[in-house]
Design an enzyme around this catalytic site. Structure first.
Site, mmCIF file in Angstrom:
data_model
loop_
_atom_site.group_PDB
_atom_site.id
_atom_site.type_symbol
_atom_site.label_atom_id
_atom_site.label_comp_id
_atom_site.label_asym_id
_atom_site.label_seq_id
_atom_site.Cartn_x
_atom_site.Cartn_y
_atom_site.Cartn_z
ATOM 1 N N SER A 63 3.949 5.856 -4.611
ATOM 2 C CA SER A 63 3.343 5.023 -3.575
ATOM 3 C C SER A 63 2.943 5.782 -2.313
ATOM 4 O O SER A 63 2.146 5.283 -1.533
ATOM 5 C CB SER A 63 4.273 3.870 -3.201
ATOM 6 O OG SER A 63 5.396 4.352 -2.499
ATOM 7 N N LYS A 106 7.734 4.823 3.531
ATOM 8 C CA LYS A 106 6.351 4.389 3.774
ATOM 9 C C LYS A 106 5.917 4.882 5.150
ATOM 10 O O LYS A 106 6.700 5.405 5.930
ATOM 11 C CB LYS A 106 6.229 2.860 3.748
ATOM 12 C CG LYS A 106 6.765 2.169 2.511
ATOM 13 C CD LYS A 106 5.887 2.361 1.321
ATOM 14 C CE LYS A 106 6.510 1.641 0.121
ATOM 15 N NZ LYS A 106 5.854 1.946 -1.112
#
Length: 196
Positions: A63, A106
């Site tokens: 991701s 993230k």
């Protein structure tokens, strides 16, 4: 001719007196024991301090590609956010709001008070397009999301691989207290060591 007496040589006496003051085996053992104790205490102190300030982590998944790859090893700074606040652009490790026992990595896109809007995969924050050159065209998603106003003490996070990331678009913003720390470096593999 007068004969002078030969000078007296005292070196053997000095050598003998230095032997008398040289450390004895028992003293050397005590010295070694003291040095060992100090070394252990120093090492334990450094390890304890690092436990409060640094955490090692491993990336699982894609991701955050291309910035981070699957199985990359990271150094997470846990001290910076005890002193200051996260800012947009920081790569952070946090407890996932929908599964608090899991940790994700993230990038912060927006902070409290910001208005986030996504149209055809292009992110705007407060009406300005986000500079996200780190997202390759084929990693960009094409959805619409928002407008969303970030509540106080929350952050919107997204993965750099937008079309393969579970992030704030799916489960909402991340509370400030869920953020563990800032990713400072990738230390493994050695061929891709990077400071962030």
């Amino acid at each position: 001719m007068l004969a002078r007496p030969a000078p007296r040589f005292h070196a053997p006496m000095r050598f003998a007196s230095s032997l008398a003051t040289a450390p004895r085996p028992a003293s050397l053992a005590l010295l070694a024991q003291t040095v060992t104790r100090y070394a252990f205490a120093t090492t334990a102190g450094i390890a304890l301090a690092m436990g409060f300030t640094v955490q090692l982590a491993r990336v699982e998944g894609h991701s955050m590609a291309p910035t981070l790859a699957n199985q990359d090893r990271l150094v997470v700074d846990r001290l910076t956010y005890r002193i200051g606040n996260p800012t947009p652009g920081d790569i952070v490790m946090f407890h996932v709001p929908v599964a608090p026992n899991r940790l994700f990595v993230k990038r912060i896109i927006a902070e409290e008070g910001d208005v986030v809007l996504i149209r055809n995969g292009r992110v705007t924050v407060n009406g300005r397009q986000l500079d996200d050159r780190y997202v390759p065209a084929d990693f960009r998603s094409h959805e619409d999301w928002g407008p969303y106003t970030v509540p106080p003490a929350y952050y919107v996070v997204m993965g750099d691989h937008r079309n393969r990331s579970s992030d704030s678009r799916h489960w909402g913003p991340v509370p400030r207290e869920a953020i563990v720390g800032r990713v400072q470096a990738r230390w493994w593999p050695l061929s891709t060591v990077t400071l962030f």
